[in-house]
Design a protein around this motif. Structure first.
Motif, PDB file in Angstrom:
ATOM      1  N   ALA A  36      -5.282  -8.260  -9.834  1.00  0.00           N
ATOM      2  CA  ALA A  36      -4.473  -9.304  -9.195  1.00  0.00           C
ATOM      3  C   ALA A  36      -3.119  -8.748  -8.770  1.00  0.00           C
ATOM      4  N   GLY A  37      -2.731  -9.055  -7.545  1.00  0.00           N
ATOM      5  CA  GLY A  37      -1.455  -8.595  -7.011  1.00  0.00           C
ATOM      6  C   GLY A  37      -1.512  -7.276  -6.264  1.00  0.00           C
ATOM      7  N   ARG A  38      -2.628  -6.563  -6.360  1.00  0.00           N
ATOM      8  CA  ARG A  38      -2.745  -5.276  -5.671  1.00  0.00           C
ATOM      9  C   ARG A  38      -3.328  -5.493  -4.273  1.00  0.00           C
ATOM     10  N   TRP A  39      -3.139  -4.482  -3.420  1.00  0.00           N
ATOM     11  CA  TRP A  39      -3.496  -4.617  -2.009  1.00  0.00           C
ATOM     12  C   TRP A  39      -4.749  -3.821  -1.668  1.00  0.00           C
ATOM     13  N   ALA A  95       1.280  -4.832   7.894  1.00  0.00           N
ATOM     14  CA  ALA A  95       2.170  -3.788   7.366  1.00  0.00           C
ATOM     15  C   ALA A  95       2.397  -2.705   8.408  1.00  0.00           C
ATOM     16  N   THR A  96       3.633  -2.231   8.497  1.00  0.00           N
ATOM     17  CA  THR A  96       3.950  -1.109   9.383  1.00  0.00           C
ATOM     18  C   THR A  96       3.524   0.198   8.719  1.00  0.00           C
ATOM     19  N   ARG A  97       3.510   1.269   9.503  1.00  0.00           N
ATOM     20  CA  ARG A  97       3.146   2.585   8.983  1.00  0.00           C
ATOM     21  C   ARG A  97       4.044   2.986   7.811  1.00  0.00           C
ATOM     22  N   SER A  98       5.334   2.729   7.943  1.00  0.00           N
ATOM     23  CA  SER A  98       6.275   3.132   6.888  1.00  0.00           C
ATOM     24  C   SER A  98       6.101   2.320   5.607  1.00  0.00           C
ATOM     25  N   GLU A  99       5.508   1.139   5.702  1.00  0.00           N
ATOM     26  CA  GLU A  99       5.326   0.286   4.528  1.00  0.00           C
ATOM     27  C   GLU A  99       4.065   0.618   3.733  1.00  0.00           C
ATOM     28  N   LEU A 100       3.125   1.322   4.348  1.00  0.00           N
ATOM     29  CA  LEU A 100       1.832   1.553   3.702  1.00  0.00           C
ATOM     30  C   LEU A 100       1.961   2.352   2.418  1.00  0.00           C
ATOM     31  N   GLY A 121       4.282   2.338   0.257  1.00  0.00           N
ATOM     32  CA  GLY A 121       4.914   1.609  -0.827  1.00  0.00           C
ATOM     33  C   GLY A 121       4.072   0.494  -1.412  1.00  0.00           C
ATOM     34  N   LEU A 122       2.885   0.251  -0.853  1.00  0.00           N
ATOM     35  CA  LEU A 122       2.027  -0.824  -1.364  1.00  0.00           C
ATOM     36  C   LEU A 122       1.306  -0.378  -2.635  1.00  0.00           C
ATOM     37  N   ASP A 123       1.086  -1.315  -3.533  1.00  0.00           N
ATOM     38  CA  ASP A 123       0.315  -1.060  -4.750  1.00  0.00           C
ATOM     39  C   ASP A 123      -1.160  -1.251  -4.420  1.00  0.00           C
ATOM     40  N   ASP A 166      -8.751   2.262  -2.075  1.00  0.00           N
ATOM     41  CA  ASP A 166      -8.001   2.256  -0.824  1.00  0.00           C
ATOM     42  C   ASP A 166      -6.861   3.272  -0.850  1.00  0.00           C
ATOM     43  N   GLN A 167      -6.320   3.532  -2.035  1.00  0.00           N
ATOM     44  CA  GLN A 167      -5.198   4.454  -2.165  1.00  0.00           C
ATOM     45  C   GLN A 167      -5.547   5.855  -1.665  1.00  0.00           C
ATOM     46  N   VAL A 168      -6.773   6.316  -1.944  1.00  0.00           N
ATOM     47  CA  VAL A 168      -7.136   7.680  -1.539  1.00  0.00           C
ATOM     48  C   VAL A 168      -7.295   7.814  -0.027  1.00  0.00           C
ATOM     49  N   LEU A 169      -7.311   6.671   0.688  1.00  0.00           N
ATOM     50  CA  LEU A 169      -7.387   6.718   2.143  1.00  0.00           C
ATOM     51  C   LEU A 169      -6.069   6.350   2.802  1.00  0.00           C
ATOM     52  N   ALA A 170      -5.025   6.130   1.989  1.00  0.00           N
ATOM     53  CA  ALA A 170      -3.739   5.700   2.551  1.00  0.00           C
ATOM     54  C   ALA A 170      -3.209   6.710   3.563  1.00  0.00           C
ATOM     55  N   HIS A 171      -3.395   8.012   3.288  1.00  0.00           N
ATOM     56  CA  HIS A 171      -2.889   9.025   4.217  1.00  0.00           C
ATOM     57  C   HIS A 171      -3.641   8.965   5.541  1.00  0.00           C
ATOM     58  N   SER A 172      -4.945   8.609   5.502  1.00  0.00           N
ATOM     59  CA  SER A 172      -5.722   8.467   6.742  1.00  0.00           C
ATOM     60  C   SER A 172      -5.296   7.213   7.502  1.00  0.00           C
ATOM     61  N   LEU A 173      -4.992   6.144   6.778  1.00  0.00           N
ATOM     62  CA  LEU A 173      -4.568   4.905   7.429  1.00  0.00           C
ATOM     63  C   LEU A 173      -3.244   5.096   8.160  1.00  0.00           C
ATOM     64  N   ARG A 174      -2.371   5.944   7.603  1.00  0.00           N
ATOM     65  CA  ARG A 174      -1.094   6.190   8.258  1.00  0.00           C
ATOM     66  C   ARG A 174      -1.250   6.974   9.553  1.00  0.00           C
TER      67      ARG A 174
END
Length: 279
Positions: free
Chosen positions: A178-181, A253-258, A260-262, A267-275
């Motif tokens: 709960a609360g995570r993105w 969310a903007t690129r710069s905000e990605l 900082g999301l929890d 999904d975290q391991v793909l955050a660099h690809s999403l950016r």
């Protein structure tokens, strides 16, 4: 500079092989038989991301310790460079290409040996043989892991972009999450295509119609024996605003905000690809 290349075919989709390349297990598995100990030092998840470090030690030569850093982890390419060790320079690059239902894996290792002529002699007499053995064992480990994942049930995630922003949603349940993105999505049903699952899940979770446009990142192995595949999509009607049907909240969310999301771990391991998406 010394250069060695090794190639092989893997009976699995390219993005599944890309995930196996990034798995911490393939940095270690099989190398112990050559007297080499490898381990991942900094990963927050099973899949390596840019900035993660790997350490290697050859037990026959205690001084032969290397530390490398992942500098690129795309769907079709993994690159690392030397940051500490006896060599002057070391770069490892693995490139993937689709090949008739299989994936062609090409390893390239480039290094510069110190100590002039003596270093070159050791290079020819010993180092090349060891390096080829390491690459062969690593390729077998990657192939076995990718092929074991290829038959897993698939969960789709959806990267919806609009006017330079990415749509993310915040979990309401279970309590531990709960609360995570995360990205919207869900399991592909029997007889359903991945693209159809993307459309259905976005309608159920966001009450919007979307048009799938492609893929992003590698596959991601999930708990419970499933495989996450992230698709890109656009809103069928850009003027319609998604709403949180099952989740606590949705936001653009903007690129710069990605960063900082929890994020949830998958999904975290793909955050660099999403950016890298054209936001």
């Amino acid at each position: 500079m010394s250069v060695l290349r090794s190639t092989g075919l893997v009976a699995a989709p390219l993005r599944t092989v890309g995930a196996a390349l990034r798995h911490t297990r393939t940095a270690e598995e099989g190398l112990w038989q050559l007297g080499i100990q490898g381990r991942a030092l900094t990963p927050a998840a099973e899949l390596l991301v840019p900035g993660d470090d790997l350490a290697f030690r050859w037990t026959k030569f205690p001084a032969a310790r290397l530390r490398t850093r992942i500098v690129r982890a795309d769907a079709d390419r993994l690159e690392s460079v030397l940051i500490a060790g006896p060599l002057q320079e070391l770069r490892h690059e693995t490139v993937l290409a689709e090949a008739g239902g299989h994936t062609l894996l090409t390893d390239s290792l480039r290094w510069t040996t110190p100590f002039g002529a003596l270093g070159r002699l050791v290079d020819v007499a010993l180092a090349r043989r060891v390096v080829l053995a390491v690459l062969a064992r690593r390729m077998r480990a990657v192939g076995a892991l990718a092929e074991s994942w290829a038959a897993r049930p698939v969960v789709v995630g959806t990267a919806i972009t609009r006017r330079g922003r990415l749509l993310v949603q915040q979990r309401r349940f279970p309590a531990r999450d709960a609360g995570r993105w995360e990205l919207p999505g869900g399991r592909v049903e029997p007889g359903e295509s991945e693209q159809d699952a993307v459309v259905r899940e976005c309608k159920e979770e966001l009450d919007v119609e979307v048009v799938p446009t492609g893929r992003v990142g590698t596959d991601v192995p999930l708990r419970g024996g499933m495989l996450l595949r992230v698709h890109t999509a656009e809103l069928a009607d850009p003027g319609v605003e998604p709403r949180a049907v099952e989740h606590r909240a949705v936001r653009w969310a903007t690129r710069s905000e990605l960063g900082g999301l929890d994020w949830l771990e998958a999904d975290q391991v793909l955050a660099h690809s999403l950016r890298e998406l054209p936001l």
